[in-house]
Design a protein around this motif. Structure first.
Motif, mmCIF file in Angstrom:
data_model
loop_
_atom_site.group_PDB
_atom_site.id
_atom_site.type_symbol
_atom_site.label_atom_id
_atom_site.label_comp_id
_atom_site.label_asym_id
_atom_site.label_seq_id
_atom_site.Cartn_x
_atom_site.Cartn_y
_atom_site.Cartn_z
ATOM 1 N N MET A 1 -5.098 -39.368 35.191
ATOM 2 C CA MET A 1 -4.062 -40.430 34.704
ATOM 3 C C MET A 1 -4.318 -41.198 33.415
ATOM 4 S SD MET A 1 -2.857 -41.269 38.795
ATOM 5 C CE MET A 1 -1.333 -41.305 38.593
ATOM 6 N N VAL B 1 -4.413 -46.433 33.515
ATOM 7 C CA VAL B 1 -4.999 -46.873 34.498
ATOM 8 C C VAL B 1 -6.298 -47.723 34.003
ATOM 9 C CG1 VAL B 1 -6.716 -46.264 36.490
ATOM 10 C CG2 VAL B 1 -4.702 -44.968 36.139
ATOM 11 N N ILE C 1 -1.926 -43.707 45.897
ATOM 12 C CA ILE C 1 -1.479 -44.120 44.597
ATOM 13 C C ILE C 1 -0.483 -44.804 44.555
ATOM 14 C CG2 ILE C 1 -0.188 -43.381 42.285
ATOM 15 C CD1 ILE C 1 -2.679 -40.873 42.336
ATOM 16 N N PHE D 1 -1.677 -48.459 39.860
ATOM 17 C CA PHE D 1 -1.105 -47.288 39.377
ATOM 18 C C PHE D 1 0.408 -47.117 38.920
ATOM 19 C CE2 PHE D 1 -4.734 -46.112 42.003
ATOM 20 C CZ PHE D 1 -5.522 -45.676 41.176
ATOM 21 N N ALA E 1 1.066 -45.497 35.752
ATOM 22 C CA ALA E 1 0.229 -44.630 35.542
ATOM 23 C C ALA E 1 0.959 -43.147 35.496
ATOM 24 C CB ALA E 1 -0.879 -44.299 36.744
#
Lengths: 393, 68
Positions: free
Chosen positions: A184, A187, A239, A245, A248
């Protein structure tokens, strides 16, 4: 391509390529086969590698294969109230780019003299009088047969080759974790491997964030095979429940199985050696397999070349690989397996209590394999764990 | 065991190729080698399959449907 080789290696991951390189360097004629059209892809791994392995394995990692340098790890308690860090010269390492790293290793094997063929699937292991002596394979549509004195099965978690040869290397749900990972962007990361322990977030496994740069990370979860649900559900929940996140974006999805029990009972048979994840040679605590596979592959490659040159490739002769490996790695692995068996029995409350009193120094001792001081400290605060923890004393 | 024999050849396994990331986890746990990982998909041999459901349990992507 020839009809006869000293050594055929199936699977050009770190273990297989390392074995092929070592065998070729020792003078054997080697064929390295991989199913994939591009070695290294797709990735199925957290991609962490301790830098001490470079010296131990005599390994050079090209700058292109390094995504991020890591100074250590940080572990979080289930209630997220405590974090324990470990940062010292021994915990330094890299998060690598397996696509580059694996291909580099296959290139090394090719340079050492091994023949390398991609997009080639082995569909049968040839045996004669019970002894493995070659493979039938399909290379991009063309079928061929090749004979060998030693076959090295390094085909990863599927472990299909060993089973085609009659060795039961099937992964059991009990002794296997199943993992999924998103690479990802957006982050925020430090130069630390992050590990989250929690029975609810990752039963019999853990959640990880492995930084691949300042704002890119492998975010993954592994769960025990007998737990409810599938790994992806746990990862999506982790997440979603974590503000970090929110922005993300996922640029890759990786996954796979991680054998976290004992290595196979037998790593060799007549004409056959099994190496790496295919042999369940995986660290039972963190689930890492790359370094162990290369270590085993190196030993296997050298022994295979020697045995092929001496024309002695029965099980007894090839056992030299298993014997060297067990002597070198066995005790450490068994100690870590014992720790895993204990960790599996603890619930989140136990973990929270342990973390409350755990210092950075304690963690250092635990990782080095010295369980006693930490266990004594924990027992003082939480005597009800005596029965469980006594296995570590 | 009787039930398993009865069901032999009747597939209860359905692999969703759109979800599959061809990681091979299902292949590794299949006790009968009924699943083989090709490059970008899993080949399923229902004649070998004993409908144990292990693959569906293992699949980290939840790409295998197993209905009893």
């Amino acid at each position: 391509m020839k009809a006869d080789y000293d050594v055929i290696v199936v699977g050009a991951g770190p273990g297989g390529s390392f074995a092929a390189k070592k065998a070729a360097k020792a003078g054997a004629s080697v064929l390295l086969i991989d199913r994939r059209k591009e070695l290294g892809a797709p990735v199925r791994c957290g991609e962490g590698l301790g830098s001490h392995w470079l010296d131990e394995l005599g390994l050079k990692v090209s700058p292109k294969a390094i995504s991020a340098e890591i100074s250590g790890s940080v572990l979080y308690s289930p209630n997220m109230k405590r974090e324990v860090k470990i940062q010292n010269p021994e915990t330094r390492g890299y998060v690598i780019d397996r696509k580059v790293f694996d291909k580099d290793l296959a290139i090394d094997a090719g340079r050492a003299g091994a023949e390398v063929i991609a997009k080639t699937e082995v569909y049968e292991v040839i045996k004669k009088d019970g002894k493995v002596c070659g493979v039938k394979a399909n290379c991009a549509g063309d079928k061929f047969e090749a004979n060998c004195k030693v076959l090295i099965a390094a085909d990863g978690g599927e472990s299909t080759i060993a089973r085609m040869a009659g060795i039961d290397s099937t992964a059991t749900l009990y002794d296997t974790d199943f993992g999924i990972e998103y690479e990802m962007v957006n982050v925020d990361c430090q130069d630390l491997i992050e590990i989250y322990f929690s029975k609810s977030a990752a039963p019999r496994g853990y959640v990880w964030v492995f930084p691949k740069g300042k704002d890119v990370a492998n975010v993954g979860v592994g769960i025990g095979g007998l737990e409810q649900g599938n790994a992806v559900e746990y990862l999506d929940r982790f997440i979603k429940n974590n503000k970090r996140f929110e922005g993300a974006q996922t640029v890759a999805i990786k996954g796979g199985l991680i054998p976290v029990g004992e290595p196979l009972k037998e790593l060799v048979a007549d004409g056959l050696m099994i190496v790496g994840t295919a042999a369940h040679q995986v660290d039972p605590i963190h689930g890492g397999g790359m370094a162990l596979a290369m270590e085993a592959g190196g030993i296997a490659g050298e022994v295979a070349a020697k045995c092929a040159a001496e024309e002695k490739t029965d099980k007894k002769s090839l056992y030299e690989y298993e014997s060297i490996w067990r002597k070198k790695v066995g005790p450490k692995l068994m100690r870590r397996l014992r720790l895993r068996k204990v960790l599996e029995k603890l619930d989140d409350n136990d973990f929270n209590a342990i973390f409350e009193n755990l210092t950075d120094k304690d963690l250092d001792e635990l990782i080095k394999g010295d369980y006693k001081p930490v266990v004594q400290k924990v027992l003082f605060k939480r005597p009800q764990l005596l029965k469980v923890l006594s296995a570590l004393l | 065991m009787f039930i398993i024999e009865e069901l032999k050849g009747v597939s209860l396994i359905k692999i969703d190729r759109h979800r599959c990331i061809y990681c091979g986890a299902c292949v590794g746990v299949c006790p009968k080698l009924a699943l083989i990982l090709k490059e970008t998909f899993v080949e399923y041999d229902e004649k070998k399959c004993i409908n144990c459901g292990m693959c569906a349990k293992a699949c980290p992507m939840k790409a295998i449907d197993f209905k009893k």
